[in-house]
Design an enzyme around this catalytic site. Structure first.
Site, PDB file in Angstrom:
ATOM      1  N   LYS C  48       1.901  -6.019   5.303  1.00  0.00           N
ATOM      2  CA  LYS C  48       0.695  -5.933   4.474  1.00  0.00           C
ATOM      3  C   LYS C  48      -0.536  -6.392   5.245  1.00  0.00           C
ATOM      4  O   LYS C  48      -0.469  -7.338   6.024  1.00  0.00           O
ATOM      5  CB  LYS C  48       0.894  -6.834   3.243  1.00  0.00           C
ATOM      6  CG  LYS C  48      -0.345  -7.008   2.359  1.00  0.00           C
ATOM      7  CD  LYS C  48      -0.717  -5.731   1.644  1.00  0.00           C
ATOM      8  CE  LYS C  48      -2.090  -5.811   0.980  1.00  0.00           C
ATOM      9  NZ  LYS C  48      -2.581  -4.474   0.593  1.00  0.00           N
ATOM     10  N   CYS C 132      -9.720   0.543   5.069  1.00  0.00           N
ATOM     11  CA  CYS C 132      -9.396   0.177   3.696  1.00  0.00           C
ATOM     12  C   CYS C 132     -10.576   0.491   2.798  1.00  0.00           C
ATOM     13  O   CYS C 132     -11.666  -0.041   2.975  1.00  0.00           O
ATOM     14  CB  CYS C 132      -9.056  -1.306   3.575  1.00  0.00           C
ATOM     15  SG  CYS C 132      -8.683  -1.752   1.862  1.00  0.00           S
TER      16      CYS C 132
HETATM   17  C1  LIG Z   1      -0.496  -0.200  -2.759  1.00  0.00           C
HETATM   18  C2  LIG Z   1      -0.966   0.156  -1.392  1.00  0.00           C
HETATM   19  C3  LIG Z   1      -1.445  -0.847  -0.541  1.00  0.00           C
HETATM   20  C4  LIG Z   1      -1.894  -0.534   0.736  1.00  0.00           C
HETATM   21  N1  LIG Z   1      -2.330  -1.524   1.564  1.00  0.00           N
HETATM   22  C5  LIG Z   1      -2.706  -1.224   2.833  1.00  0.00           C
HETATM   23  C6  LIG Z   1      -3.100  -2.235   3.741  1.00  0.00           C
HETATM   24  O1  LIG Z   1      -3.087  -3.420   3.438  1.00  0.00           O
HETATM   25  N2  LIG Z   1      -3.494  -1.882   4.997  1.00  0.00           N
HETATM   26  C7  LIG Z   1      -3.498  -0.571   5.394  1.00  0.00           C
HETATM   27  O2  LIG Z   1      -3.857  -0.282   6.539  1.00  0.00           O
HETATM   28  N3  LIG Z   1      -3.107   0.417   4.560  1.00  0.00           N
HETATM   29  C8  LIG Z   1      -2.723   0.113   3.301  1.00  0.00           C
HETATM   30  N4  LIG Z   1      -2.312   1.132   2.451  1.00  0.00           N
HETATM   31  C9  LIG Z   1      -2.302   2.512   2.936  1.00  0.00           C
HETATM   32  C10 LIG Z   1      -0.901   2.930   3.399  1.00  0.00           C
HETATM   33  O3  LIG Z   1      -0.460   2.134   4.463  1.00  0.00           O
HETATM   34  C11 LIG Z   1      -0.889   4.411   3.823  1.00  0.00           C
HETATM   35  O4  LIG Z   1      -1.796   4.587   4.882  1.00  0.00           O
HETATM   36  C12 LIG Z   1      -1.285   5.342   2.691  1.00  0.00           C
HETATM   37  O5  LIG Z   1      -0.762   4.877   1.471  1.00  0.00           O
HETATM   38  C13 LIG Z   1      -0.836   6.785   2.903  1.00  0.00           C
HETATM   39  O6  LIG Z   1       0.556   6.894   2.967  1.00  0.00           O
HETATM   40  P1  LIG Z   1       1.477   7.280   1.690  1.00  0.00           P
HETATM   41  O7  LIG Z   1       0.865   8.483   1.068  1.00  0.00           O
HETATM   42  O8  LIG Z   1       2.838   7.507   2.272  1.00  0.00           O
HETATM   43  O9  LIG Z   1       1.437   6.099   0.788  1.00  0.00           O
HETATM   44  C14 LIG Z   1      -1.863   0.809   1.179  1.00  0.00           C
HETATM   45  C15 LIG Z   1      -1.378   1.807   0.317  1.00  0.00           C
HETATM   46  C16 LIG Z   1      -0.931   1.492  -0.947  1.00  0.00           C
HETATM   47  C17 LIG Z   1      -0.418   2.592  -1.822  1.00  0.00           C
END
Ligand SMILES: Cc1cc2nc3c(=O)[nH]c(=O)nc-3n(C[C@H](O)[C@H](O)[C@H](O)COP(=O)(O)O)c2cc1C
Ligand SMILES: Cc1cc2nc3c(=O)[nH]c(=O)nc-3n(C[C@H](O)[C@H](O)[C@H](O)COP(=O)(O)OP(=O)(O)OC[C@H]3O[C@@H](n4cnc5c(N)ncnc54)[C@H](O)[C@@H]3O)c2cc1C
Ligand SMILES: Cc1cc2nc3c(=O)[nH]c(=O)nc-3n(C[C@H](O)[C@H](O)[C@H](O)COP(=O)(O)OP(=O)(O)OC[C@H]3O[C@@H](n4cnc5c(N)ncnc54)[C@H](O)[C@@H]3O)c2cc1C
Ligand SMILES: Cc1cc2nc3c(=O)[nH]c(=O)nc-3n(C[C@H](O)[C@H](O)[C@H](O)COP(=O)(O)O)c2cc1C
Ligand code: FES
Ligand code: FES
Lengths: 254, 306, 306, 254
Positions: C48, C132
């Site tokens: 995270k 972010c």
């Molecule tokens: C609940 C949640 C929290 C996230 N927190 C972070 C984070 O702390 N740092 C980050 O770089 N990306 C964060 N992301 C983005 C994910 O790492 C990822 O880049 C994004 O969700 C796209 O991938 P996915 O469609 O497989 O979820 C977060 C995504 C979600 C859904």
């Protein structure tokens, strides 16, 4: 004759082979209007696929008000259709497109793969013409259609890629001989594009008028989105497969 | 659907029976849907993107389905402005729904020429497509640079007295910059969003699914992005916004009104439900009745953020 | 899952048993998923997003479901780097999976300080979150401007010998410009995409669904956009790409490899299927076997575009 | 005691009222471990909602290996759960979270709305303690729960907003009097947050230990995504409702 989009009830949805099923729906208003070569555009209610799926009308029972749709399970959309059970509803948009020209006396139907399905409806409507059918498939297992054509056609010719049924080879292997020996005045062909192009060429060289049925990825099915257009070879505007077709005279598109 | 006073809407002089229009490229020229939608009752028909010369569009597969969305790379197939004016317009101009023509040029000048040709009574407004992701010249180039976008708007305004709608692309870092640029350049209305550039790959053939490799993403998948952009722009500009992107039902449309759209357009929904434009309007009426809201305009921009 | 030679992957010196990692913010610190995934077998754990000081994140509702996707506005809640190093890292550093720490700073300098603190043996790499969308300071500001992005990368590189992964935001007009900027600044790897900025409205309360009004969109809905961006960037840069955005199953991951990703990460999928990281890897093995491909690297960038 | 994510079979899914249904699934491994106050995270297979939906365990039949889940249909996810039929499968992740502390002798359960459901399981496990329950609802139609508590509790007190059943008012209207006249050593409250806060305050002023069960929008349910955290009032770190809760001591969170 308006097109209709409505939830219709599934009466039956049974396997014809491992990956081919027949869906029977109660849709009297569509059944009444339908012509061979036309298709319906199906949306499984609440299911994941967003878009509709085009499926040809394989036959119609006007008296019962039913449509038969025969489809191969190839992806998400057809899998969702395959999951339908009797009494479920499915949204049915149709009848769509232009069908086959029935003004002939001695037609030869040529079907490959799932292209054999819509020719059932065509054979029904061609009666009492003296109709023959030439069907091609990869192997015997794919050619479970004969019974469907009993009483509808006079002769059935079969080719398989592996020779497990009928003549080994493709429909185009057998076609020149058939055209030489029989007096067909029309060819209707439905199947993979490469096969239809081959048939169209042979038909032309034998001076037999030929209609083909094209398949394109479709969104609207109504001629609006232009997902499905193809070049026309007769110098006119591009054709919309969903609306100007799916049935075309061979020289329009090949 | 009977006319309903809760829905009658006028934006930039375009009078509409409902604020639910159809999105360009998804409703043909209207007539294709006449069996499903009463073309005398819907908000407006925005016709397929039109260009100076006829275009045959992209080759190969043109649409692909994606989770809750679709990609398209039609590539602005259209019969050209002359054919539209002589052959199509006469067939559709008698409907009550205002006709809005969506135009694309490969140069700033072309937008001007097209706008001038459309400065005729049968046309209610002109929508500038500066956001088509599927053509090389024109299209999105104008929609991702504020100066070019402004130039297109100015040229169009110079050539027509019709209301000019600038259609924005979501493929930008800051949509507000684009919105302000077209507003300053004189756009009467902003419509948004066009499609997001996307792609799909066939893992059996190792080839792109689409003939043009990439295509524009539309449908419910993009709704959260569209809504956010409408909300951002609504706070930054003073001209009305036509909101679109993934509207499938009345509830979706209502989100757009609350975010600040004065009208909405249904696009991809037409492919799923050919009566969508009417069904969405009917659903809005029901909602307004239930909520005791006299007129749709009382929803516009009413999102409460704290 | 037994180790499989088809999947062993090394990017920028990070040795992984599979090229399937977990996306930051969606897998906690790994331990939360230990009952569902063998943490000795997955590609890497990206923890995270961590900041210098503890953060409590945004108030109000933090997630909303959207069609085939979800919005989140967690707002980088995390216990801060010190707590991570002293209390969490010792609990997870014994797993075989390399640990990659995702960091966010509110200034360029903060990225440097964080990078330095993480220049320790237990950490395999540092991922710079410059994307972010849910925090005001830092985050996306750095990720939408190539110069700022480059500055962050340079500062991180100056302060650590670990491989530095730059995580790109999709909320930009031209992702290739961003990718080239971080490559030139010395990034060892690019990971992409972070979430797209979106929004949802509650039509009963007329309020935003999310406490922070807007949130980041992830999940299958965004896959077409992510894939397009990976493909564009793969053709423009020479450093490896970690692809992510909507990967739910092996088939999705394979699309990313073909588009040019050398590894992938599963994010939202972990919430739907807590074994996703392992299931995706298993599915890739099956696919490679079926297709007679000896090693996953033989898929990378193999999309045939004509 | 590992958490489990697996497809489980639906045995029954019946209406308890217009918009409340009870789903019974066969999930012996989860049933064996489950504690009152814990929940499962449900994913209807192939259905549109992407994310899981958290539902409390309303009761457990360890012998039969079944879980009962009682839910109100409020949106897409619960509507998809409501569509499940016997023999269908649903993916069930659980048991999740921390449940109620059972070390008490004379507990008072307080439930509002759907918060009355998980208290059934709690009442089962509290036996043989002398348990009372106070339930509140908007009207009589909402309070169809009495039969479920027969044999589990000694006394049932009821309040309704409109006075159509029991005392007119809220649970907090009746509570001070109950606390004065009876010797409860614990309060367990589950319902709307505003009600739980009210109960917690009254409990504190009467010196009765109180546990509350929180509800937050959840993605992972495993403590990883931080969707569900809440401020802690006892000076410690933020709490994860899915993992540190959903049951907390009142003073931790109010
Ligand atoms: C609940 C949640 C929290 C996230 N927190 C972070 C984070 O702390 N740092 C980050 O770089 N990306 C964060 N992301 C983005 C994910 O790492 C990822 O880049 C994004 O969700 C796209 O991938 P996915 O469609 O497989 O979820 C977060 C995504 C979600 C859904
Ligand atoms: C006019 C017409 C009539 C048809 N009649 C029949 C029939 O009677 N029986 C039958 O089995 N099949 C028929 N098809 C093909 C059938 O529509 C596709 O097999 C089906 O759409 C595949 O959907 P899917 O989701 O299962 O596959 P997927 O591959 O997952 O589909 C993905 C997308 O591609 C489209 N697509 C994929 N294959 C085709 C295809 N061959 N043609 C058009 N679109 C495609 C789908 O509609 C969908 O939008 C017909 C196609 C057309 C155009
Ligand atoms: C630990 C826990 C236990 C629960 N136990 C029960 C129970 O036993 N019986 C019951 O009827 N309900 C229970 N709920 C509430 C239930 O989870 C929601 O009613 C349900 O998720 C709504 O989903 P939906 O798609 O039908 O509604 P929608 O409003 O369409 O949901 C949209 C999104 O918001 C979330 N959401 C909406 N309402 C709630 C809510 N109240 N709590 C958490 N998330 C919400 C959904 O999960 C979904 O992600 C519980 C919630 C939690 C957190
Ligand atoms: C098949 C298709 C064709 C489109 N053609 C055009 C077009 O010609 N001009 C234009 O401005 N937008 C075009 N669009 C974009 C839509 O008008 C609309 O902006 C977009 O699809 C988002 O709305 P939706 O999600 O409701 O479809 C097209 C969209 C689709 C799906
Ligand atoms: S499918 Fe839309 S025009 Fe043919
Ligand atoms: S729901 Fe993910 S941390 Fe609680």
């Amino acid at each position: 004759m308006p097109k209709i989009a409505m939830d219709v009830v599934v009466l039956e949805n049974k396997h014809l082979s491992d990956d081919v099923k027949e869906l029977i729906v109660y849709a009297p208003d569509i059944a009444k209007q339908a012509m061979p070569g036309q298709f319906v555009h199906l949306k499984v209610i609440k299911s994941e696929p967003l878009l509709r799926r085009p499926i040809s009308i394989a036959s119609v029972d006007e008296a019962k008000g039913t449509l038969s749709l025969i489809y191969r399970i190839v992806g998400k959309g057809t899998a969702a259709i395959a999951d339908l059970k009797a009494e479920n509803q499915v949204n049915c948009l149709g009848p769509l497109g232009h069908g086959f020209d029935l003004t002939c006396k001695r037609p030869l139907l040529i079907g490959g793969g799932m292209g054999i399905a819509p020719l059932i409806f065509l054979a029904q409507r061609l009666c009492p013409a003296t109709t023959s059918i030439l069907m091609g498939g990869r192997n015997k297992a794919e050619l479970f259609w004969q019974k469907r054509y009993e009483g509808l056609v006079n002769e059935i010719f079969i080719t398989t890629d592996d020779g497990s049924l009928g003549v080994k080879g493709f429909t185009v292997t057998l076609l020149p001989e058939l055209l030489k020996t029989k007096q067909y005045d029309r060819i209707f062909v439905c199947g993979p594009e490469i096969m239809m192009a081959g048939v169209a060429k042979i038909a032309q060289s034998h001076g037999v008028a030929c209609q083909v049925s094209l398949e394109k990825h479709m969104a609207c099915g109504l001629g609006a989105c232009l997902s499905c257009t193809c070049e026309s070879k007769d110098g006119s505007k591009r054709k919309k497969v969903c609306k100007d077709g799916p049935v075309f005279w061979a020289q329009e598109v090949f | 659907m009977k006319q309903n006073s809760r829905l009658a809407t006028e934006i930039a002089g375009i009078k509409m029976k409902t604020p639910v229009m159809t999105a360009s490229g998804t409703f043909g020229f209207g007539e294709e849907f006449s069996e499903f939608v009463d073309l005398n009752q819907i908000g407006a028909i925005v016709v397929k993107g039109t260009t100076l010369k006829p275009r045959s569009g992209n080759t190969g597969v043109r649409i692909a389905e994606t989770p809750s969305g679709m990609l398209n790379c039609i590539g602005l197939e259209n019969p050209g402005i002359e054919y539209f004016l002589t052959d199509i317009l006469p067939r559709i101009s008698h409907y009550d729904a205002p006709i809005i023509v969506n135009i694309s040029g490969s140069s700033v000048e072309e937008y001007g020429i097209l706008a001038k040709k459309l400065d005729i009574p049968e046309i209610a407004a002109i929508e500038l497509n500066i956001s088509c992701p599927n053509v090389k010249e024109g299209g999105i180039i104008f929609g991702t640079d504020p100066l070019s976008a402004a130039a297109v708007v100015k040229e169009a305004k110079k050539n027509t007295k019709k209301p000019v709608i600038a259609k924005l692309s979501p493929n930008v870092t800051d949509i507000v910059v684009m919105a302000k640029a077209v507003e300053e350049a004189g756009a009467d209305v902003i419509s948004m969003i066009n499609t997001l550039l996307g792609m799909a790959i066939n893992i059996n053939s190792w080839k792109p699914v689409l003939g043009n490799v990439t295509g524009g993403l539309s449908g419910p998948a993009v709704k959260p992005i569209a809504l956010r952009m409408v909300w951002q722009v609504a706070q930054a500009v003073h001209i009305p916004i036509i909101g679109m992107g993934g509207i499938m039902k009345a509830e979706d449309a209502i989100e757009f009104f609350l975010a600040g759209a004065s009208a909405v357009a249904v696009g991809t929904a037409n492919f799923v439900n050919p009566s969508a434009a009417e069904d969405v309007a009917k659903g809005i009426i029901k909602y307004l009745e239930k909520k005791n809201v006299e007129h749709i305009s009382q929803l516009v921009g009413q999102l409460k953020c704290n």
